[in-house]
Design a protein around this motif. Structure first.
Motif, PDB file in Angstrom:
ATOM      1  N   THR A  45       0.824  -1.116  -0.069  1.00 45.23           N
ATOM      2  CA  THR A  45      -0.031   0.079   0.214  1.00 45.23           C
ATOM      3  C   THR A  45       0.783   1.280  -0.071  1.00 45.23           C
ATOM      4  O   THR A  45       1.974   1.331   0.328  1.00 45.23           O
ATOM      5  N   HIS A  46       0.379   2.333  -0.537  1.00 44.97           N
ATOM      6  CA  HIS A  46       1.106   3.647  -0.516  1.00 44.97           C
ATOM      7  C   HIS A  46       0.340   4.852  -0.251  1.00 44.97           C
ATOM      8  O   HIS A  46      -0.745   4.659  -0.133  1.00 44.97           O
ATOM      9  N   ALA A  47       1.043   5.916   0.009  1.00 40.88           N
ATOM     10  CA  ALA A  47       0.803   7.231   0.279  1.00 40.88           C
ATOM     11  C   ALA A  47       0.303   7.934  -0.916  1.00 40.88           C
ATOM     12  O   ALA A  47       0.210   9.339  -0.425  1.00 40.88           O
ATOM     13  N   ALA A  48       0.423   7.770  -2.039  1.00 44.44           N
ATOM     14  CA  ALA A  48       0.226   8.705  -2.995  1.00 44.44           C
ATOM     15  C   ALA A  48      -0.926   9.629  -2.990  1.00 44.44           C
ATOM     16  O   ALA A  48      -0.966  10.716  -3.304  1.00 44.44           O
ATOM     17  N   PRO A  49      -2.240   8.922  -2.670  1.00 45.11           N
ATOM     18  CA  PRO A  49      -3.408   9.987  -2.495  1.00 45.11           C
ATOM     19  C   PRO A  49      -3.206  11.159  -1.472  1.00 45.11           C
ATOM     20  O   PRO A  49      -3.967  12.178  -1.604  1.00 45.11           O
ATOM     21  N   ALA A  50      -2.364  10.747  -0.481  1.00 47.94           N
ATOM     22  CA  ALA A  50      -2.052  11.727   0.606  1.00 47.94           C
ATOM     23  C   ALA A  50      -1.183  12.929   0.118  1.00 47.94           C
ATOM     24  O   ALA A  50      -1.379  14.083   0.789  1.00 47.94           O
ATOM     25  N   ILE A  51      -0.485  12.757  -1.091  1.00 43.75           N
ATOM     26  CA  ILE A  51       0.456  13.899  -1.459  1.00 43.75           C
ATOM     27  C   ILE A  51      -0.257  14.336  -2.468  1.00 43.75           C
ATOM     28  O   ILE A  51      -0.075  15.870  -2.837  1.00 43.75           O
ATOM     29  N   ALA A  52      -1.149  13.917  -3.187  1.00 50.25           N
ATOM     30  CA  ALA A  52      -1.879  14.702  -4.216  1.00 50.25           C
ATOM     31  C   ALA A  52      -2.342  15.913  -3.777  1.00 50.25           C
ATOM     32  O   ALA A  52      -2.317  17.066  -4.779  1.00 50.25           O
ATOM     33  N   GLY A  53      -2.916  16.289  -2.666  1.00 52.01           N
ATOM     34  CA  GLY A  53      -3.680  17.570  -2.456  1.00 52.01           C
ATOM     35  C   GLY A  53      -2.528  18.600  -2.462  1.00 52.01           C
ATOM     36  O   GLY A  53      -2.914  19.841  -2.891  1.00 52.01           O
ATOM     37  N   ALA A  54      -1.519  18.259  -1.953  1.00 51.61           N
ATOM     38  CA  ALA A  54      -0.352  19.358  -1.853  1.00 51.61           C
ATOM     39  C   ALA A  54       0.166  19.821  -3.324  1.00 51.61           C
ATOM     40  O   ALA A  54       0.233  21.026  -3.542  1.00 51.61           O
ATOM     41  N   GLU A  67      -4.470  -0.032  -1.295  1.00 54.80           N
ATOM     42  CA  GLU A  67      -3.592  -0.960  -1.911  1.00 54.80           C
ATOM     43  C   GLU A  67      -3.062  -1.039  -3.305  1.00 54.80           C
ATOM     44  O   GLU A  67      -3.888  -0.477  -4.230  1.00 54.80           O
ATOM     45  N   VAL A  68      -2.184  -1.304  -3.699  1.00 51.36           N
ATOM     46  CA  VAL A  68      -1.369  -1.404  -5.072  1.00 51.36           C
ATOM     47  C   VAL A  68      -1.451  -2.868  -5.528  1.00 51.36           C
ATOM     48  O   VAL A  68      -0.745  -3.729  -4.806  1.00 51.36           O
ATOM     49  N   LYS A  69      -2.058  -2.901  -6.708  1.00 50.37           N
ATOM     50  CA  LYS A  69      -2.209  -4.341  -7.244  1.00 50.37           C
ATOM     51  C   LYS A  69      -1.040  -4.365  -8.362  1.00 50.37           C
ATOM     52  O   LYS A  69      -0.723  -3.406  -9.121  1.00 50.37           O
TER      53      LYS A  69
END
Length: 337
Positions: A105-114, A327-329
């Motif tokens: 799993t990764h945190a890309a969605p958490a970075i998108a807003g910035a 999750e990243v598939k």
């Protein structure tokens, strides 16, 4: 899996760990199992990781964490979950991890807003030009009476290349302030475009008919230098080109040539060579039509905290037997950064 049996290896360096995990998240993480932190400000090498990863069923990675080499993978005999506190995982985790059934799993969605906010700031700055007026005023030039050169964003048509996490986030911001948004992305479904309130178009049409174009595509083989001299030539005179994604997407020499002509404007946060060398041609471009920032779009206090919060929550879900939200598939890798 019982929470009491989980062993969690955390690889981000101490300073980064403090940026990612606030007191509440740190407390929650430690309550989920036996937590071992990396204690040095120099990131662990792949060899060090291979020597220490055995016995851990959860590993938290981030910027500066080593690539999972064959030796690391072989040593990770108990690994069940990888939580990456940053965005891209392609360069770090080999396909064999997916084949072994390890969840990632990764945190890309958490970075998108910035990044979306930074892209919006760059657009507004290049339209309204406060940085130039600031420089003039500090140099003793009161330029209030000059003919208007500033442009408003409201009512403009903005073209986004890719409906990535950041592209979607920026589309919502732009729609919220009254702009028309077009997106060029072959993977964007018509129903998704409708939900986003955007118009799906081809890349050539986007470059030809949008006065503002912002890049948000991932690094994949098909996106390498997808924007070259031909595409840049489609932009109308005075158009604005923004890149907060990756320089991989652009033929940098073609972009420099176009900017040297002064025909278009640009705001750029990413470059082929970083840090930007002192003799790089970008440094010599006119400040009137080019704005440069040092690959900092994602670097906000709030984004860092979201990254940590998202990953602790993912660990909590995993241990509770719940589905992961981020999750990243393996099949996702084709279109991911």
């Amino acid at each position: 899996m019982s929470q009491s049996r989980s062993r969690i290896l955390v690889l981000p360096r101490p300073k980064l760990y403090q940026e990612l995990f606030g007191p509440d998240d740190d407390h929650l993480l430690r309550s989920l199992g036996e937590v071992v932190l990396h204690e040095s400000e120099s990131g662990p090498s792949a060899e060090e990781l291979a020597a220490n990863i055995g016995g851990f069923d959860i590993v938290v990675t981030g910027w500066g964490s080593p690539v999972f080499t064959d030796e690391v993978v072989k040593a990770a005999t108990d690994l069940k979950l990888l939580t990456h506190t940053a965005g891209s995982i392609k360069h770090m985790f080999p396909p064999v991890l997916f084949e072994r059934g390890i969840k990632i799993t990764h945190a890309a969605p958490a970075i998108a807003g910035a990044v979306a906010e930074w892209a919006l700031l760059l657009i507004l700055t290049m339209l309204q030009r406060p940085h130039l007026h600031d420089r003039n005023l500090r140099d003793g030039v009161w330029d209030k009476g000059v003919p208007p050169v500033r442009r408003e964003l409201v009512g403009q048509r903005v073209g986004l290349v890719a409906a990535s996490y950041t592209g979607r986030s920026l589309a919502k911001l732009l729609r919220g302030i009254g702009t028309e948004v077009w997106i060029a992305d072959p993977y964007l479904e018509n129903a998704e475009a409708l939900d986003l309130g955007v118009q799906k178009v081809g890349l050539d049409q986007l470059f030809s008919e949008c006065r503002i174009v912002s890049l948000h595509a991932p690094i994949t083989p098909e996106t390498h230098k997808m924007i070259g001299a031909r595409e840049l030539a489609l932009l109308e005179d005075g158009a604005l080109f923004v890149n907060t994604a990756r320089s991989w997407l652009v033929d940098e020499l073609a972009l420099i040539a176009e900017l040297q002509s002064g025909r278009i404007n640009a705001a750029l946060d990413v470059f082929d060579n970083e840090p930007l060398p002192g003799d790089n041609p970008f440094r010599d471009l006119s400040k009137a039509n080019v704005l440069l920032t040092p690959h900092m779009a994602a670097h906000t206090v709030e984004a860092r905290r979201r990254q940590g919060t998202h990953m602790v929550a993912e660990i909590q879900r995993y241990l509770a037997g719940e589905s992961l939200l981020y999750e990243v598939k393996q099949e996702n890798l084709v279109t991911m950064a």
